[in-house]
Scaffold this active site. Structure first.
Site, PDB file in Angstrom:
ATOM      1  N   LYS A 201     -42.516 -27.590  -1.373  1.00 51.82           N
ATOM      2  CA  LYS A 201     -43.091 -27.421  -0.048  1.00 51.82           C
ATOM      3  C   LYS A 201     -42.025 -26.819   0.858  1.00 51.82           C
ATOM      4  O   LYS A 201     -40.997 -27.445   1.125  1.00 51.82           O
ATOM      5  CB  LYS A 201     -43.559 -28.774   0.484  1.00 51.82           C
ATOM      6  CG  LYS A 201     -44.186 -28.689   1.850  1.00 51.82           C
ATOM      7  CD  LYS A 201     -44.863 -29.993   2.210  1.00 51.82           C
ATOM      8  CE  LYS A 201     -45.443 -29.937   3.596  1.00 51.82           C
ATOM      9  NZ  LYS A 201     -46.068 -31.199   3.979  1.00 51.82           N
ATOM     10  N   LYS A 224     -38.630 -29.313  10.292  1.00 54.65           N
ATOM     11  CA  LYS A 224     -38.630 -30.153   9.095  1.00 54.65           C
ATOM     12  C   LYS A 224     -37.671 -29.630   8.027  1.00 54.65           C
ATOM     13  O   LYS A 224     -37.829 -29.930   6.846  1.00 54.65           O
ATOM     14  CB  LYS A 224     -40.065 -30.251   8.566  1.00 54.65           C
ATOM     15  CG  LYS A 224     -41.055 -30.864   9.561  1.00 54.65           C
ATOM     16  CD  LYS A 224     -42.403 -31.209   8.931  1.00 54.65           C
ATOM     17  CE  LYS A 224     -43.315 -31.924   9.920  1.00 54.65           C
ATOM     18  NZ  LYS A 224     -44.601 -32.343   9.327  1.00 54.65           N
ATOM     19  N   GLU A 240     -36.882 -28.870  -8.149  1.00 59.73           N
ATOM     20  CA  GLU A 240     -37.783 -29.867  -7.544  1.00 59.73           C
ATOM     21  C   GLU A 240     -38.908 -30.229  -8.518  1.00 59.73           C
ATOM     22  O   GLU A 240     -39.248 -31.405  -8.691  1.00 59.73           O
ATOM     23  CB  GLU A 240     -38.401 -29.323  -6.240  1.00 59.73           C
ATOM     24  CG  GLU A 240     -37.463 -29.294  -5.043  1.00 59.73           C
ATOM     25  CD  GLU A 240     -37.261 -30.671  -4.407  1.00 59.73           C
ATOM     26  OE1 GLU A 240     -37.752 -31.679  -4.945  1.00 59.73           O
ATOM     27  OE2 GLU A 240     -36.581 -30.735  -3.357  1.00 59.73           O
ATOM     28  N   LYS A 255     -46.571 -24.728  -1.937  1.00 60.31           N
ATOM     29  CA  LYS A 255     -47.130 -24.629  -0.597  1.00 60.31           C
ATOM     30  C   LYS A 255     -46.115 -24.031   0.372  1.00 60.31           C
ATOM     31  O   LYS A 255     -44.959 -24.434   0.312  1.00 60.31           O
ATOM     32  CB  LYS A 255     -47.492 -26.046  -0.186  1.00 60.31           C
ATOM     33  CG  LYS A 255     -48.031 -26.223   1.172  1.00 60.31           C
ATOM     34  CD  LYS A 255     -48.374 -27.666   1.346  1.00 60.31           C
ATOM     35  CE  LYS A 255     -48.732 -27.853   2.783  1.00 60.31           C
ATOM     36  NZ  LYS A 255     -48.543 -29.156   3.257  1.00 60.31           N
ATOM     37  N   TYR A 319     -59.316 -24.066   2.790  1.00 58.71           N
ATOM     38  CA  TYR A 319     -60.311 -24.359   3.811  1.00 58.71           C
ATOM     39  C   TYR A 319     -61.550 -23.475   3.640  1.00 58.71           C
ATOM     40  O   TYR A 319     -62.560 -23.700   4.290  1.00 58.71           O
ATOM     41  CB  TYR A 319     -59.703 -24.168   5.215  1.00 58.71           C
ATOM     42  CG  TYR A 319     -58.509 -25.076   5.436  1.00 58.71           C
ATOM     43  CD1 TYR A 319     -58.683 -26.402   5.842  1.00 58.71           C
ATOM     44  CD2 TYR A 319     -57.207 -24.635   5.187  1.00 58.71           C
ATOM     45  CE1 TYR A 319     -57.596 -27.245   6.002  1.00 58.71           C
ATOM     46  CE2 TYR A 319     -56.113 -25.466   5.353  1.00 58.71           C
ATOM     47  CZ  TYR A 319     -56.311 -26.764   5.759  1.00 58.71           C
ATOM     48  OH  TYR A 319     -55.237 -27.601   5.909  1.00 58.71           O
TER      49      TYR A 319
HETATM   50  C1  PBG Z   1     -48.075 -33.181   6.194  1.00 59.46           C
HETATM   51  C2  PBG Z   1     -48.778 -31.978   5.742  1.00 59.46           C
HETATM   52  C3  PBG Z   1     -48.720 -30.689   6.298  1.00 59.46           C
HETATM   53  C4  PBG Z   1     -49.647 -29.919   5.607  1.00 59.46           C
HETATM   54  C5  PBG Z   1     -50.234 -30.736   4.620  1.00 59.46           C
HETATM   55  N1  PBG Z   1     -49.670 -32.003   4.713  1.00 59.46           N
HETATM   56  C6  PBG Z   1     -47.963 -30.153   7.458  1.00 59.46           C
HETATM   57  C7  PBG Z   1     -46.525 -30.289   7.564  1.00 59.46           C
HETATM   58  O1  PBG Z   1     -45.809 -30.596   6.598  1.00 59.46           O
HETATM   59  O2  PBG Z   1     -46.041 -30.100   8.675  1.00 59.46           O
HETATM   60  C8  PBG Z   1     -49.965 -28.493   5.914  1.00 59.46           C
HETATM   61  C9  PBG Z   1     -51.298 -28.014   5.496  1.00 59.46           C
HETATM   62  C10 PBG Z   1     -51.768 -26.784   6.167  1.00 59.46           C
HETATM   63  O3  PBG Z   1     -51.054 -26.125   6.937  1.00 59.46           O
HETATM   64  O4  PBG Z   1     -52.932 -26.439   5.921  1.00 59.46           O
HETATM   65  N2  PBG Z   1     -46.993 -33.597   5.491  1.00 59.46           N
END
Ligand code: PBG
Length: 328
Positions: A201, A224, A240, A255, A319
């Site tokens: 991520k 983050k 990872e 992601k 989505y």
């Molecule tokens: C939370 C989380 C996030 C997403 C999924 N779970 C946002 C983030 O880490 O700030 C993002 C999903 C999206 O943008 O559609 N941990």
């Protein structure tokens, strides 16, 4: 690789007719490949539009049945639940995450009672929908503390599993959480609950509209980058993934999606494990607004989802899952 040469070889011969194109097509997409994210909100009879995400709503639990019925009818295998938590329920510890009557818990109970195993439920494990500072973990002296956060995430996972959640999906990027969660799930007789690790991520600006949708955007202090990955890196992604496989992940996720197809392909080629892609909110909003404004046509949805398949994704969280028409 051996190939022919023009004029003996004419690549266009196989493209001439639709039947022929179908015959040589290398990838396909069906509803089985899609996971639908659903945003939850409090109250009753609520279906609230999300400004930055055209056609996407936050649903109160009593309005969930229509969208779930539709998903089941289309044979979408799983939904992913995301709560918009009221500001007054947020605090620095994210304690609402451990409330058995929080939105996610209520939604799991509702869906499981009504639909049994007709559709899978996946839930994020992370604290950001619940913390007043908007971070995925606990904040101490301006630092997201790893091991103390894991203790809470384990509790959050056990709670979700006890409500009937099928798939636990840690999206927090703390080190070592998959192993700890797996161990505690097993200890508590949840050995059949699956884990999808958000293993790769990246710290990304493509999450913007999501943070709007769950109401963590205004709250987020800083960024983050101390836990989510640096988008300059590939090898780090492979490390990872290998760590999470060893710790017991059943599937891994990459992601965001489209800008990271190279990573998906790399992970798939190295590990031969189910790889999911998340076409995240920012990707969705760009495409949906482009279509809305007539800049691009809606075939780009199919085109982007197919790109994930080509790269090696087993499934895609999108989505668009319940909007796209694949019945042709
Ligand atoms: C939370 C989380 C996030 C997403 C999924 N779970 C946002 C983030 O880490 O700030 C993002 C999903 C999206 O943008 O559609 N941990």
């Amino acid at each position: 690789m051996i190939t022919g040469k023009y004029p003996n070889l004419r690549m266009r011969r196989s493209r001439k007719n639709s039947w022929s194109r179908r015959l040589v097509q290398e990838n396909s997409l069906s509803y089985n490949d899609l996971i639908l994210p659903i945003f939850l909100t409090d109250g009753s009879n609520q279906k609230i539009p999300i400004k930055s995400m055209p056609n996407i709503y936050r649903y109160s639990i009593d309005r969930l049945s229509k969208i779930i019925d539709k998903s089941i009818k289309k044979k979408i295998p799983m939904v992913a639940l995301f709560p918009q938590t009221k500001i007054k329920l947020k605090n620095p510890l994210g304690s609402e995450a451990l409330n058995e009557n929080n939105l996610v818990c209520k939604a799991i109970r509702y869906i499981k009672k009504r639909y049994k195993n007709e559709i899978g439920i996946m839930c994020d494990v992370a604290l950001d929908p619940y913390t007043s500072h908007g971070h995925d973990g606990l904040l101490k002296n301006s630092k997201i503390v790893n091991d103390e956060t894991i203790n809470v995430l384990v509790k959050q996972s056990l709670l979700q599993a006890s409500m009937g959640c099928d798939v636990i999906a840690p999206s927090d990027m703390m080190d070592g959480r998959i192993g700890k969660i797996r161990k505690e799930l097993d200890k508590n007789k949840f050995e059949d609950v699956q884990i999808i690790s958000y293993a790769v991520k990246y710290a990304s600006s493509f999450y913007g509209p999501f943070r709007d949708a769950v109401g963590s955007k205004g709250a987020l202090r800083g960024d983050k980058k101390t836990y989510q990955m640096d988008f300059k890196n590939t090898n780090e992604a492979l490390r990872e993934v290998s760590i999470d496989i060893k710790e017991g992940a059943d599937m891994v996720m990459v992601k965001p999606g489209l800008p990271y197809l190279d990573i998906i392909k790399n992970v798939k080629e190295h590990f031969k494990i189910p790889v999911l892609a998340y076409q995240v909110s920012g990707e969705y909003s760009l495409i949906a607004n482009g279509i809305k404004q007539g800049i691009i046509d809606d075939n780009v949805i199919y085109e982007t989802l197919m790109a994930f398949k080509r790269a090696g994704s087993n499934a895609i969280i999108s989505y668009f899952a319940d909007q796209i028409n694949l019945d042709f």
